[in-house]
Design an enzyme around this catalytic site. Structure first.
Site, PDB file in Angstrom:
ATOM      1  N   ASP A 171      40.673 -50.807 -23.617  1.00 29.02           N
ATOM      2  CA  ASP A 171      40.174 -49.514 -24.108  1.00 29.02           C
ATOM      3  C   ASP A 171      40.949 -48.442 -23.632  1.00 29.02           C
ATOM      4  O   ASP A 171      41.810 -48.705 -22.844  1.00 29.02           O
ATOM      5  CB  ASP A 171      38.698 -49.384 -23.673  1.00 29.02           C
ATOM      6  CG  ASP A 171      38.353 -48.988 -22.393  1.00 29.02           C
ATOM      7  OD1 ASP A 171      39.024 -49.736 -21.417  1.00 29.02           O
ATOM      8  OD2 ASP A 171      37.499 -48.003 -22.108  1.00 29.02           O
ATOM      9  N   GLU A 201      41.554 -47.967 -19.880  1.00 27.29           N
ATOM     10  CA  GLU A 201      42.119 -49.119 -19.404  1.00 27.29           C
ATOM     11  C   GLU A 201      41.215 -50.034 -18.286  1.00 27.29           C
ATOM     12  O   GLU A 201      41.764 -50.519 -17.461  1.00 27.29           O
ATOM     13  CB  GLU A 201      43.434 -48.572 -18.439  1.00 27.29           C
ATOM     14  CG  GLU A 201      43.878 -47.352 -19.108  1.00 27.29           C
ATOM     15  CD  GLU A 201      45.361 -46.906 -18.503  1.00 27.29           C
ATOM     16  OE1 GLU A 201      45.214 -46.170 -17.300  1.00 27.29           O
ATOM     17  OE2 GLU A 201      46.585 -47.228 -19.106  1.00 27.29           O
TER      18      GLU A 201
HETATM   19  C1  NOJ Z   1      43.511 -46.588 -13.782  1.00 29.53           C
HETATM   20  C2  NOJ Z   1      42.998 -46.059 -15.104  1.00 29.53           C
HETATM   21  O1  NOJ Z   1      43.804 -45.146 -15.416  1.00 29.53           O
HETATM   22  C3  NOJ Z   1      41.752 -45.608 -15.008  1.00 29.53           C
HETATM   23  O2  NOJ Z   1      41.472 -45.170 -16.264  1.00 29.53           O
HETATM   24  C4  NOJ Z   1      40.651 -46.749 -14.601  1.00 29.53           C
HETATM   25  O3  NOJ Z   1      39.498 -46.113 -14.490  1.00 29.53           O
HETATM   26  C5  NOJ Z   1      41.173 -47.029 -13.334  1.00 29.53           C
HETATM   27  N1  NOJ Z   1      42.554 -47.806 -13.210  1.00 29.53           N
HETATM   28  C6  NOJ Z   1      40.190 -48.298 -12.610  1.00 29.53           C
HETATM   29  O4  NOJ Z   1      40.313 -49.462 -13.507  1.00 29.53           O
HETATM   30  C1  NOJ Z   2      43.810 -42.460 -17.026  1.00 35.79           C
HETATM   31  C2  NOJ Z   2      43.087 -42.605 -18.101  1.00 35.79           C
HETATM   32  O1  NOJ Z   2      42.010 -43.485 -18.129  1.00 35.79           O
HETATM   33  C3  NOJ Z   2      44.041 -42.949 -19.622  1.00 35.79           C
HETATM   34  O2  NOJ Z   2      43.370 -42.850 -20.729  1.00 35.79           O
HETATM   35  C4  NOJ Z   2      45.007 -42.096 -19.592  1.00 35.79           C
HETATM   36  O3  NOJ Z   2      45.994 -42.606 -20.754  1.00 35.79           O
HETATM   37  C5  NOJ Z   2      45.866 -42.150 -18.360  1.00 35.79           C
HETATM   38  N1  NOJ Z   2      45.150 -41.849 -16.986  1.00 35.79           N
HETATM   39  C6  NOJ Z   2      47.254 -41.217 -18.296  1.00 35.79           C
HETATM   40  O4  NOJ Z   2      46.476 -39.913 -18.457  1.00 35.79           O
END
Ligand code: NOJ
Ligand code: NOJ
Length: 465
Positions: A183, A186
């Site tokens: 999603d 991520e």
């Molecule tokens: C990094 C991702 O960018 C973030 O959205 C996520 O919550 C964390 N990893 C933990 O999985």
């Molecule tokens: C983490 C977020 O969860 C993700 O959606 C985003 O693309 C990256 N950070 C970079 O901003």
């Protein structure tokens, strides 16, 4: 309905005018960093805690799409074409360089354009769809400005397989949308409402471009796949809980989002909104039902949400995070509210008001009533609604809904105003206890989310009186 522009004396308008400008400058500063390939867009200049010094396909595409949608770029040494053309070259490099997923759904790249080989939630198939939306919209402008040759050679060449950036992305989306992926946060592998909204808008708008560029076979295929996505999206509705579910067909990854309720639903509706091909638009009953559920999920979640008046002593609504069970970057066991999530509700309100103002009437039902009553609470004159009512937009109640939605959008926007730094900078999050900015500094997406909200606010039709 008679319209006028927002009055300059409104303190939120003054703030918005100033901050939109600053946000744009901050975005431009994150484009083409000196140590990267031209056209790379930093998610944030932060290199540690967290390291966001990458080009995420999703963040970059949304940035480009927003710049295309603005009427003009202020004078930051770069024109729109001068910004988009390097982005196209960078994107082509991303599309052709080897990656761990070996798929166009590879989510993030080094600023050199090369792959990031660490472990990550991949693929994320919203990326190519978002990039296609950005570039299809830019193509429409280019064609109008007599640059059709560039479009037909560099962006959409009609070949199969294609090395032109839009065609490669659309073919990928059309052939792979059924596959599960991670999603936008991520974290979860499955079928996501957010991802689907981007895929279907990419295919609908892409089909229209294919038609203009005389590629009718592709146009037909893209439209068929878009139709199949639309039909399948019926599955996301949860009538029992009265909201759209964020993920179906769970495959793996994070597994404690019990509510299945996520601001991603609102982001999906707002970011995939297509004037020519509306679907689950921000004024859709089910989207409004989901927004109401999100408002309720967050209003008591964070200590800072007990502050309910903003800088100008006007109503200030809750800070919003990604989903209520979130523990990313925990602060006493819980994740913090995010600027871009809070700005998303604001955006939804302004966009819904814009769309409703073009209708003759609204039929009130069990899905839209909660959010519309929330909007009416912010009206000076008490008004009420019942399921089954048909509200004419020109009636006192219709006008009350439009004004109420604007006021609700403003109440959320004041939350961004309240916790953003005085110099206009925005990070990713703000502290759930004390409201101070936290995590990735100068997050491109935070600025973009504010620009989108303010831009829609400026377009609102207002009562003359
Ligand atoms: C990094 C991702 O960018 C973030 O959205 C996520 O919550 C964390 N990893 C933990 O999985
Ligand atoms: C983490 C977020 O969860 C993700 O959606 C985003 O693309 C990256 N950070 C970079 O901003």
């Amino acid at each position: 309905m008679p319209t006028t522009t927002l009055v300059a004396s409104d303190p939120l308008t003054e703030w918005s005018n100033e901050r939109k400008e600053i946000a744009l400058q901050k975005v431009m500063a994150n484009i083409s960093p000196a140590d990267g390939r031209p056209g790379a867009i930093l998610a944030s200049p932060s290199k540690k805690k967290p390291n966001y010094y990458y080009n995420w396909i999703r963040d970059a595409a949304r940035t480009m799409r927003t710049l295309v949608a603005l009427d003009s770029l202020p004078d930051y040494k770069k024109t729109l074409d001068g910004t988009l053309k390097p982005y196209v070259e960078f994107s082509k490099f991303n599309q052709s360089t080897p990656t761990p997923s070996n798929s166009l759904g590879e989510p993030k790249f080094l600023v050199s354009g090369e792959a990031f080989f660490g472990p990550w939630g991949r693929p994320q198939n919203d990326g190519p769809a978002e990039r296609a939306i950005a570039l299809v919209r830019w193509s429409k402008r280019l064609i109008k400005n007599s640059q059709k040759t560039y479009v037909a050679t560099e962006l959409y060449d009609g070949k199969e397989p294609s090395s032109s950036v839009i065609k490669a992305d659309l073919d990928f989306v059309a052939n792979h949308w059924q596959e599960p992926c991670f999603d936008l946060w991520e974290e979860v592998n499955g079928t996501h409402f957010y991802t689907r909204t981007q895929q279907r808008t990419a295919l609908r708008e892409g089909a229209a471009l294919a038609t203009v560029l005389k590629d009718p076979g592709a146009a037909k295929f893209y439209n068929e796949q878009a139709q199949a996505i639309e039909d399948d999206m019926e599955r996301f509705w949860d009538p029992e809980n009265n909201h759209i579910k964020t993920t179906l067909d769970y495959v793996g990854g994070l597994n404690y989002k019990y509510s299945n309720l996520d601001i991603a639903i609102i982001l999906g509706s707002c970011y995939a909104y297509s004037k020519d091909f509306p679907f689950y638009s921000p004024n859709h009953d089910r989207v409004l039902a989901s927004a109401f559920a999100i408002h309720n999920a967050f209003k008591d979640l964070y200590p800072i949400n007990t502050i309910t008046t903003g800088r100008d002593n006007s109503p200030m609504y809750p800070g919003i995070g990604r989903y209520q069970e979130d523990v990313y970057n925990p602060n006493g066991g819980k994740a913090n509210p995010w600027f871009l999530c809070t700005a998303a509700i604001s955006t939804l309100c302004y966009q819904a008001a814009n769309l409703f103002s073009d209708q003759c009437s609204i039929v009130i039902n069990d899905q839209n009533i909660g959010f519309l009553l929330l909007a009416l609470e912010l009206q000076d004159t008490p008004l009420t609604l019942d399921s089954g009512d048909k509200i004419e937009m020109t009636s006192a109640c219709g006008r009350g809904i439009l004004n109420g939605l604007r006021n609700l959008g403003d109440a959320y926007l004041r939350r961004v105003q309240y916790h953003g730094a005085n110099d206009g900078s925005l990070s990713e999050q703000f502290d759930l206890n004390n409201g101070y900015m936290l995590s990735a500094r100068d997050l491109t997406w935070s600025y973009i989310s504010l620009i989108i909200a303010i831009d829609l606010r400026e377009k609102l039709p207002l009562d003359d009186d």
